[in-house]
Each structure stands twice: as structure tokens, then as C-alpha cells.
Motif scaffolding. Sequence first.
Motif, PDB file in Angstrom:
ATOM      1  N   ILE A  65      -5.183  -6.752  -6.673  1.00  0.00           N
ATOM      2  CA  ILE A  65      -4.159  -5.935  -6.008  1.00  0.00           C
ATOM      3  C   ILE A  65      -2.759  -6.360  -6.454  1.00  0.00           C
ATOM      4  O   ILE A  65      -1.819  -5.565  -6.445  1.00  0.00           O
ATOM      5  N   GLY A  66      -2.627  -7.613  -6.833  1.00  0.00           N
ATOM      6  CA  GLY A  66      -1.324  -8.099  -7.292  1.00  0.00           C
ATOM      7  C   GLY A  66      -0.852  -7.415  -8.561  1.00  0.00           C
ATOM      8  O   GLY A  66       0.343  -7.387  -8.859  1.00  0.00           O
ATOM      9  N   SER A  67      -1.801  -6.852  -9.311  1.00  0.00           N
ATOM     10  CA  SER A  67      -1.420  -6.199 -10.576  1.00  0.00           C
ATOM     11  C   SER A  67      -0.978  -4.763 -10.358  1.00  0.00           C
ATOM     12  O   SER A  67      -0.552  -4.103 -11.297  1.00  0.00           O
ATOM     13  N   PHE A  68      -1.105  -4.282  -9.124  1.00  0.00           N
ATOM     14  CA  PHE A  68      -0.651  -2.918  -8.830  1.00  0.00           C
ATOM     15  C   PHE A  68       0.873  -2.902  -8.780  1.00  0.00           C
ATOM     16  O   PHE A  68       1.484  -3.597  -7.981  1.00  0.00           O
ATOM     17  N   ARG A  69       1.476  -2.126  -9.675  1.00  0.00           N
ATOM     18  CA  ARG A  69       2.934  -2.125  -9.794  1.00  0.00           C
ATOM     19  C   ARG A  69       3.577  -0.884  -9.184  1.00  0.00           C
ATOM     20  O   ARG A  69       4.785  -0.715  -9.248  1.00  0.00           O
ATOM     21  N   GLY A  70       2.767  -0.004  -8.648  1.00  0.00           N
ATOM     22  CA  GLY A  70       3.330   1.187  -8.017  1.00  0.00           C
ATOM     23  C   GLY A  70       3.722   2.277  -8.992  1.00  0.00           C
ATOM     24  O   GLY A  70       4.450   3.200  -8.629  1.00  0.00           O
ATOM     25  N   ALA A  71       3.285   2.159 -10.259  1.00  0.00           N
ATOM     26  CA  ALA A  71       3.601   3.212 -11.228  1.00  0.00           C
ATOM     27  C   ALA A  71       2.895   4.509 -10.856  1.00  0.00           C
ATOM     28  O   ALA A  71       3.397   5.599 -11.103  1.00  0.00           O
ATOM     29  N   SER A  72       1.707   4.380 -10.297  1.00  0.00           N
ATOM     30  CA  SER A  72       0.981   5.551  -9.815  1.00  0.00           C
ATOM     31  C   SER A  72       0.739   5.355  -8.318  1.00  0.00           C
ATOM     32  O   SER A  72       1.096   4.321  -7.760  1.00  0.00           O
ATOM     33  N   SER A  73       0.122   6.357  -7.700  1.00  0.00           N
ATOM     34  CA  SER A  73      -0.175   6.169  -6.275  1.00  0.00           C
ATOM     35  C   SER A  73      -1.353   5.210  -6.134  1.00  0.00           C
ATOM     36  O   SER A  73      -2.171   5.057  -7.068  1.00  0.00           O
ATOM     37  N   LEU A  74      -1.433   4.586  -4.978  1.00  0.00           N
ATOM     38  CA  LEU A  74      -2.508   3.615  -4.744  1.00  0.00           C
ATOM     39  C   LEU A  74      -3.870   4.306  -4.831  1.00  0.00           C
ATOM     40  O   LEU A  74      -4.840   3.716  -5.339  1.00  0.00           O
ATOM     41  N   THR A  75      -3.903   5.545  -4.362  1.00  0.00           N
ATOM     42  CA  THR A  75      -5.176   6.276  -4.363  1.00  0.00           C
ATOM     43  C   THR A  75      -5.712   6.426  -5.787  1.00  0.00           C
ATOM     44  O   THR A  75      -6.880   6.116  -6.055  1.00  0.00           O
ATOM     45  N   THR A  76      -4.862   6.881  -6.680  1.00  0.00           N
ATOM     46  CA  THR A  76      -5.345   7.079  -8.063  1.00  0.00           C
ATOM     47  C   THR A  76      -5.685   5.738  -8.702  1.00  0.00           C
ATOM     48  O   THR A  76      -6.631   5.645  -9.482  1.00  0.00           O
ATOM     49  N   TRP A  77      -4.921   4.708  -8.345  1.00  0.00           N
ATOM     50  CA  TRP A  77      -5.209   3.383  -8.914  1.00  0.00           C
ATOM     51  C   TRP A  77      -6.577   2.890  -8.439  1.00  0.00           C
ATOM     52  O   TRP A  77      -7.372   2.377  -9.228  1.00  0.00           O
ATOM     53  N   VAL A  78      -6.829   3.085  -7.143  1.00  0.00           N
ATOM     54  CA  VAL A  78      -8.117   2.661  -6.583  1.00  0.00           C
ATOM     55  C   VAL A  78      -9.253   3.440  -7.254  1.00  0.00           C
ATOM     56  O   VAL A  78     -10.277   2.863  -7.649  1.00  0.00           O
ATOM     57  N   TYR A  79      -9.054   4.732  -7.414  1.00  0.00           N
ATOM     58  CA  TYR A  79     -10.096   5.546  -8.043  1.00  0.00           C
ATOM     59  C   TYR A  79     -10.314   5.140  -9.497  1.00  0.00           C
ATOM     60  O   TYR A  79     -11.440   5.129  -9.985  1.00  0.00           O
ATOM     61  N   ARG A  80      -9.220   4.816 -10.166  1.00  0.00           N
ATOM     62  CA  ARG A  80      -9.357   4.414 -11.572  1.00  0.00           C
ATOM     63  C   ARG A  80     -10.180   3.137 -11.682  1.00  0.00           C
ATOM     64  O   ARG A  80     -11.094   3.031 -12.493  1.00  0.00           O
ATOM     65  N   VAL A  81      -9.826   2.164 -10.841  1.00  0.00           N
ATOM     66  CA  VAL A  81     -10.563   0.896 -10.857  1.00  0.00           C
ATOM     67  C   VAL A  81     -12.025   1.142 -10.489  1.00  0.00           C
ATOM     68  O   VAL A  81     -12.958   0.644 -11.147  1.00  0.00           O
ATOM     69  N   ALA A  82     -12.210   1.943  -9.437  1.00  0.00           N
ATOM     70  CA  ALA A  82     -13.576   2.189  -8.964  1.00  0.00           C
ATOM     71  C   ALA A  82     -14.399   2.925 -10.019  1.00  0.00           C
ATOM     72  O   ALA A  82     -15.563   2.582 -10.265  1.00  0.00           O
ATOM     73  N   LEU A  83     -13.774   3.896 -10.634  1.00  0.00           N
ATOM     74  CA  LEU A  83     -14.498   4.683 -11.637  1.00  0.00           C
ATOM     75  C   LEU A  83     -14.880   3.826 -12.847  1.00  0.00           C
ATOM     76  O   LEU A  83     -16.001   3.915 -13.364  1.00  0.00           O
ATOM     77  N   ASN A  84     -13.916   2.992 -13.279  1.00  0.00           N
ATOM     78  CA  ASN A  84     -14.223   2.092 -14.397  1.00  0.00           C
ATOM     79  C   ASN A  84     -15.394   1.186 -14.044  1.00  0.00           C
ATOM     80  O   ASN A  84     -16.286   0.941 -14.870  1.00  0.00           O
TER      81      ASN A  84
END
Lengths: 199, 429
Positions: A65-84
Amino acid sequence: MAGIIQQYQERRLVQRMALGDRRAFEDFVDKYGGPVHRLARSHARSEADAEDLTQEILVEISRSIGSFRGASSLTTWVYRVALNHCLKHQQRRRPDTAPLDAVTTAAPEEHGPARCAERSELGIRIDSALAGLSEDHRTVVLLHEMHGLTYAECAETLGIPIGTVKSRLSNAFRRLRTALGGYVLGDDSDLAGAVTETL
Amino acid sequence: MRDCDRMRDELKAYVDRELSPIRRWSVARHLATCDACRAEAKEMAQITEEIRPDETETLDPALRTRFIEEVSAAAPGPPQQSTVRMRNWALAGVLLLSFGIFSTRFMGGTASNKLNTVAGNVASSDGGVEVASGSVSAPDDNESYTQTYTTSPSASNATLPPGGSGGYPGADHKDVVKIVKVPVTPPARMAAKAASGGDDEDLGRKVHKSASLTLQVADPEARSEQIEEMVKAAGGFMTNSSLVTDPEGVKTAELTVKVPLPQFEESLAQIAKLGNVQAKNVTGEDITQKVSDADQRANVLEQDMAEALNQLKKKGSKASWDLQEDARDLRIQLAQSRARLRILKSLAELSEIDITLSQPAKSAPPVQTGFVAEMGANGRGAVKSALGAVETLVAFILWILAYAPLWIPAFLVGRWAWKKYQKSAVNAT
């Protein structure tokens, strides 16, 4: 305005998680646990596998979570991580196994007669048609239809242009329509009326 | 048909309401005329409705608890302090500890004693209230201390701590503020002194003392003259004197006197006896180090100067311009250093006292109360306001008279014009 508030709330949640706030983890699991579990179910071969996969994804997200920089929304970031994670999991999986959702379509009796009764025949056919889609098409359908992501969010999650999302969805639905073989409209005049109203 | 091909990719986005308003309008227009595309759009809408879950999936409570536990356990936890920051804190701690140890060791015979002495004096003063206790700090390399006492004239019969010279007669003190600052020579400096054979000890301690004193006296002028005589008798002199009288007739005199260091305490005590002490501030600055540094600097410069002169003598007329410039700079620096040394030595020899002598404020007239007094005040107010109204009226009349050369001709011209107009109107009728 709502977007700004949501962005602020997401940022606060991330900060609290980065500080190790347990309440933040609870909020996070409450908000994203369900969707992630659903995504995991679509890539897992059994319910237990889906639970393990969901747990792996959530743990991975909380660690990074520390690497989340807010460039995208948290939702899309979570989905990206989850999908990968799901795709990696799928690659590790034996090729002869099918995802849980496909299994339910192929062998609906595993979920018992109650669930089968709830599902319409059309639904079963749609599940079967979904299983026949390519991975790219299926993923877009999954994110947009099952998880309610907008075209822009799908594009951001998958790292593709919005036009590609649009065309993939369109192609996927055309194939679904073909696979369903004119089964869709039938005599359901109410549904047809609703669609006409939408149109 | 060509339109259908073009619209086909848009149909799903149209159903999902993801098109821009213009594109949406364009597709709607096409669907109104094309049965095939409309049917396809309807099927897409139906499939979409069928695919989409009825409700948001929520986790089973047991599963939720399990996930929360796992996630909390796996989280990295609060961010660790960076090693640099930790190192800084550790360094600060070590320095603080070292400072504490050396302070205890080197302050033992000097500052602590002073602190104890002054604190004892304050504590022994009858009725004196200690507002601020002593503190020890090290702002620079020099040892200094400050004693400040402020008093209120409306105080009880407490007496000031005189610092060994007795009390201040006639002074009433309510609040006593004492600040003691005793900076300590840093350990490194002490070690260097020890290594150099203790040259500073030969110099003796050089302390510059100064004080400021505020006295309430009946006649500031007479007291000023008295103070001047006292200072001269002590071998000192007056450097500044001024007398100010405010609109209420209260006189205030400000004096600055210098007295030899041995007579400082005695002079201060004698001056304080001349009136009621309102405030007193005594400051002592140890300038031993400054004197030593200036002395050393002058010695080094003298050696450099001698060397430069030697070089100049050897080279004679062949000496370069740079060499001559260097020698000139050295001469200037040497002169400055010697002057600084003289000033510092004179500072150590003469102490300075700033004295403020002020008369007590004249008491305000007593305020009368009661019905008669209030009626009188009201009557006076009414008369005053009536006079003000008359004054305004007179001013208005004067204003009219003053501007008569302007408004009288204007009035006459206007009147003439009006009559002429009326006359012409009558003729016309």
C-alpha cells in the motif's frame, strides 16, 4: 465534488493503512474484500482456492500500500493488483482446470439445486457463453459488468485505451449474442419494453 | 448498411451510457431507422442485465474476520524512523549527556555557587516572592550572569536581596524576579587551555559589570547632582545625563555613569539609597576569553608584521606591490586588534550603571460622588453643549458673511433673470 471527496477518503484510508491502523484494514476489507473475492472466484477452481487467492491478494495489497502514489484511483489500483495476481495464479494453475465460474456453468449441480433454481436458463447459457470468450474479452466483461467499473476505469486497470475497451466489450457481446443463438429476447415482452425505454 | 457497420462498435457503449451526448444522439437517430441494430441493442441490454449481479457481494463474517486478521498481521506496520533521524537523535542524546556531565564537573565551584548564593538571598528576603527561579545556560564562550529585580511601589514590607550590600531602605517590594544565567566554558576550550599551560590564569578573570537602576525620587535634578558627586568621589565619571519633564510636570532624569570595578557594588548601593528602588538589573560578563583572544591575535599579527617588514627590508625597492599591500593590511589588522584589546581591558576596569530617576506621578483630583455631584456634572455638561451650539451658530453666520461677495451677486443675477422671464411671459400672453 463527489470525486474529490472520494479521492480524499481513499487517500486517508491509504495513509491510515500505511500507519498500520487496524480500523483502516477493516474498512479496506469491507470495501474491497467482496469485489476482490468475486474477481478471485472468477479465476479460481474452487471456493477454497478463491478464498486463498483473495487472502493472498489482500495481503499483497496491504504490504504494497505504501507504493500507492495516488496517480490513479484506489479502486483501479486495487483491481490492477488483484487482476495481476489472478492472472499469475491462473498461469500457475494446471491448464486442464477451469475457473470457478466456468465450473459452475459446466457442472451447476455442485452448487446445489437451490442455486440452480434461482438461475434462469438464460443465465446458465450466458455463463457458458462467457466461458467461451477469450481472456481479454472475458476480463473486460468481468470488470465492467460484474464489478461495475466504468470504461475509463477498465482502461486504467488494464492499461489499454478506452477505445479498446469499447471495441472489446462490443465484440464480446456480439459473440455472446451469437453464442446464445437468438435465445435472448424470446417472448419476454416486459424486458423488451424496458430496453426500448432505455433506447 | 454502411451506417450499421459504423454504429456496431458504438451499440454496447450506447447501452452502457458511456457515449458523449453528440455520439449518443447520433446512435439514437440511427436506431430509430434501423430495425436490425435496434434489435441487437435490445439483446445487448438484456444480456447486460442478465450478467450484472443483482447486489454487491459482501463477505461472509467469518471470512471477513479471517481476511482482516491476515491483512493486519501482514501489514508492514508504522513506518520506521529513518536511520539518519535515529542517528541524529542518538547524537543529540550523547551530546546532551556529555554536556550534563561536564556542566556538573566544571560548574561546581563557580556557577552553582553563584546560583545558590543568589537563590539563598532571595529565599531569605522577608515576604519576597520568587517569581522565576535560576537557570543555567551557555549562550557563548563567556561566563556571564544577570540578576534582575523589579519591584512594585504598592507592595508590602518585603526587602530586596541586595547581593551582599545590604537592603534598600525605604523600598517596598512586592514582586521579585530573579534570573541567573551562568554559561559555562565548553570542555574542549578548557582542555585546550590546560594543554597550553594555563596562560589564561595569568591574566586573571576579566569581568565587565553593568547595572541599571530605576529610582523614585522627589527631586531628580538634585539627586542627579548628588549622584555625580558620589561617582567622582569613587573615581568614576558621568557619561550621559538628561532631564525630561512631561506635560503633567513629572520630571525624569536619565544618567549613565562609569565607576571602577572595585567600587561597583558600593556605588550601586549608595545610589540605591537615594530613593525608592523601582527596578534593578545587574549583569556580569566574563570577558576573559575575549581579552585573551584579542591578546593572542595581536601577538600573532605582530609576528606576521615583523616578518612582513623583514621581507620588505630584504627586497627593498624590488618589493612587489602585493607584498606592500599585505604589510599594509597587517598594519590595519594589528591596529584594530590592539584597539579591541584596549576596549576590552577598559571594559573590565570600568563598570557601567544606567540610572533612571523619576518623580512620583501626581495624584489625580478626587472623584466626587453622590446626587449633588452628579447634578453638578450634568449641569456642566448641559452648559458645555449649549455653548457648543452657540459656537456652531456663530460659525455659520461668519461663514455666510465671509462668502457674501460670492453669493450676493449670484442672488441678484438670479433675481433679475427671474423677473425678466416673468415679464416676457406676460408679454407673450
